[in-house]
Structure formats: structure tokens, C-alpha cells
Design a protein around this motif. Structure first.
Motif, PDB file in Angstrom:
ATOM      1  N   GLU A   1       0.854  -1.206   0.000  1.00  0.00           N
ATOM      2  CA  GLU A   1       0.000   0.000   0.000  1.00  0.00           C
ATOM      3  C   GLU A   1       0.883   1.246   0.000  1.00  0.00           C
ATOM      4  O   GLU A   1       0.620   2.210  -0.733  1.00  0.00           O
TER       5      GLU A   1
ATOM      6  N   ARG B   1       2.502   1.694  -3.493  1.00  0.00           N
ATOM      7  CA  ARG B   1       1.594   2.258  -4.508  1.00  0.00           C
ATOM      8  C   ARG B   1       1.333   3.737  -4.233  1.00  0.00           C
ATOM      9  O   ARG B   1       1.319   4.558  -5.145  1.00  0.00           O
TER      10      ARG B   1
ATOM     11  N   TYR C   1       4.259   5.882  -5.117  1.00  0.00           N
ATOM     12  CA  TYR C   1       4.349   6.016  -6.573  1.00  0.00           C
ATOM     13  C   TYR C   1       3.394   7.121  -7.054  1.00  0.00           C
ATOM     14  O   TYR C   1       3.766   7.970  -7.871  1.00  0.00           O
ATOM     15  N   ARG C   2       2.169   7.119  -6.494  1.00  0.00           N
ATOM     16  CA  ARG C   2       1.190   8.146  -6.912  1.00  0.00           C
ATOM     17  C   ARG C   2       1.667   9.545  -6.503  1.00  0.00           C
ATOM     18  O   ARG C   2       1.593  10.491  -7.292  1.00  0.00           O
TER      19      ARG C   2
ATOM     20  N   TRP D   1       7.224  -6.107  -7.242  1.00  0.00           N
ATOM     21  CA  TRP D   1       6.541  -4.970  -7.882  1.00  0.00           C
ATOM     22  C   TRP D   1       7.575  -4.037  -8.518  1.00  0.00           C
ATOM     23  O   TRP D   1       7.401  -3.570  -9.650  1.00  0.00           O
TER      24      TRP D   1
END
Ligand code: AMP
Length: 223
Positions: free
Chosen positions: A92, A95, A98-99, A159
């Protein structure tokens, strides 16, 4: 140079993060250090996360994401890269970071993985406990931190592998040797990242190099 460091406790994140930061003149943002500082000052945030740190458990994602957002925005304003040490610790966070980085046009060039086996990590952490007296360097809490790493942090490596920005190094060797290898790899990548789009990059695994020099490579599995 924009680097994320992913490593089990005791693998040398702090030492290597400081080296990378000094070499590339970029800020070294260590979430563990920042959180310990809050606890030492008994700030509101420090009081809220104290028990998590004492138990070796992860603090809530939003706490570290706020730290990361501020650090990346500050680095952007200063026109530098960054080395994030100790974050992300779960998918989590990976991600979300990354955003955040995409919004700021500051996505990582490299996810640097330091690989070492549990026997060596426990030995190092207990030695550090004797020197620094960190409250989460007791044997029980060390076991919890290693379990958390294996269960929720280590899986995120794939990932980064899919994104083509994963670099794995063998962190079982003395810090100087590991540091030299990291800087050499980052130097090469630094020149490449300008020209090669993310989709066209490949994972770099240097952990098997030990075999070539006559010593076994670490398994990065419980030892
Ligand atoms: P470290 O110094 O990186 O070993 O982190 C020490 C402790 O700080 C960890 O055991 C967690 O309690 C907390 N911590 C540091 N970074 C994070 C993170 N990214 N997410 C959640 N907890 C963290």
C-alpha cells in the motif's frame, strides 16, 4: 538520483543511505530516524507511534506517507533527488508513494534492495543494541521486525522488479565493500536513466557476485 531503499533491519540501510546521500548531494530521509526523533521529543505524533516502534510493528501508513509527501515536495523545491530509507514497507505504501511521486514528477529511478540472511541480521542488531541501546533492538522485538519484513516488505520487491527499477546487492559483506558496489551501480544507472524509459529497464541482481569471488551468496531467507 532518486532512490528508495528496501532492506531488512540490520542490513545497513542507515549507513548506505547516508553514503548515497553524501555522494549524490541529495537529502537522506530515514522514516525510522524521523519517527524516533518524534518519540524522543514526545511530540503528539511521537506519542501516537511510540507503542508501534517499541513493539517493532509498522506505524499507520498515513503517518509515513505524510512524511514522504513533505520530503519529496521539499526535494522538488530544492531541485534535488532523494534517498528514502525505510519506506515503503508494504505494498500500500509502495503504490501510494508512486502516486505521490508521479504527481510531483519525482518517481524513483532505483529501488535498492539490500539482501542479508536472518542469522547475520540478528547478530548485527544485537551488537548494535549493546552500543546504541535502541529500545527496539531486543531479541524479541528484532524477531518481530524480521517477521514483518519477510511477510509484508519483502514481497514488494517483485513490484519494483516488474517496473524494471530493482537493484539487489549482497549486504552480507563489510559496509565499505557494499557501499562501493552500490555507488558503482548507481553511477551507471544515473547516466542510463536519462536515456532509457522506465518500461525498457531491467532488474539488476548483483547478489550472486559472491559466487564468482568464491563465497556463497546470501539467501535472503530466514537463516
Ligand atoms: P527503521 O529505523 O527503519 O528500522 O524503523 C524503525 C521503526 O520505525 C519500525 O520498526 C517501524 O515501527 C517504524 N517505521 C519506520 N519506517 C516505517 C514505514 N515506512 N512504515 C511503517 N513504520 C515504519
Amino acid at each position: 538520483m532518486r532512490v528508495l531503499m528496501i532492506a531488512p533491519p540490520g542490513a545497513g540501510k542507515g549507513t548506505q543511505g547516508a553514503l548515497i546521500a553524501a555522494y549524490f548531494s541529495i537529502p537522506h530521509v530515514a522514516t525510522g530516524d524521523l519517527l524516533r526523533d518524534h518519540v524522543a521529543r514526545q511530540s503528539e505524533l511521537g506519542r501516537a507511534v511510540q507503542t508501534h516502534l517499541q513493539r517493532g510493528e509498522l506505524v499507520p501508513d498515513q503517518v509515513v506517507l505524510d512524511i514522504v509527501r513533505l520530503a519529496l515536495a521539499t526535494a522538488k523545491a530544492a531541485g534535488t533527488g532523494y534517498v528514502l530509507d525505510g519506506v515503503p514497507r508494504n505494498i500500500e505504501q509502495a503504490r501510494a508513494i508512486y502516486r505521490i511521486a508521479l504527481e510531483l514528477d519525482m518517481t524513483a529511478d532505483v529501488a535498492l534492495h539490500l539482501q542479508a540472511d536472518d542469522g547475520e541480521l540478528v547478530r548485527r542488531l544485537l551488537a548494535r543494541a549493546a552500543l546504541e541501546g535502541r529500545s527496539d533492538d531486543t531479541e524479541d522485538v528484532i524477531r518481530t521486525r524480521l517477521r514483518v519484513y519477510r511477510e509484508v516488505t519483502h514481497p514488494i520487491l517483485s513490484w519494483y522488479g516488474q517496473r524494471g527499477i530493482l537493484v539487489s546487492v549482497d549486504a552480507m559483506r563489510p559496509a565499505e565493500a557494499v557501499g562501493r558496489e552500490i555507488l558503482a551501480a548507481l553511477e551507471v544507472l544515473h547516466s542510463l536513466t536519462e536515456h532509457v524509459p522506465e518500461q525498457a529497464r531491467r532488474t539488476i541482481d548483483l547478489t550472486g557476485l559472491g559466487d564468482a569471488f568464491g563465497h556463497p551468496s546470501p539467501s535472503d531467507t530466514p537463516g
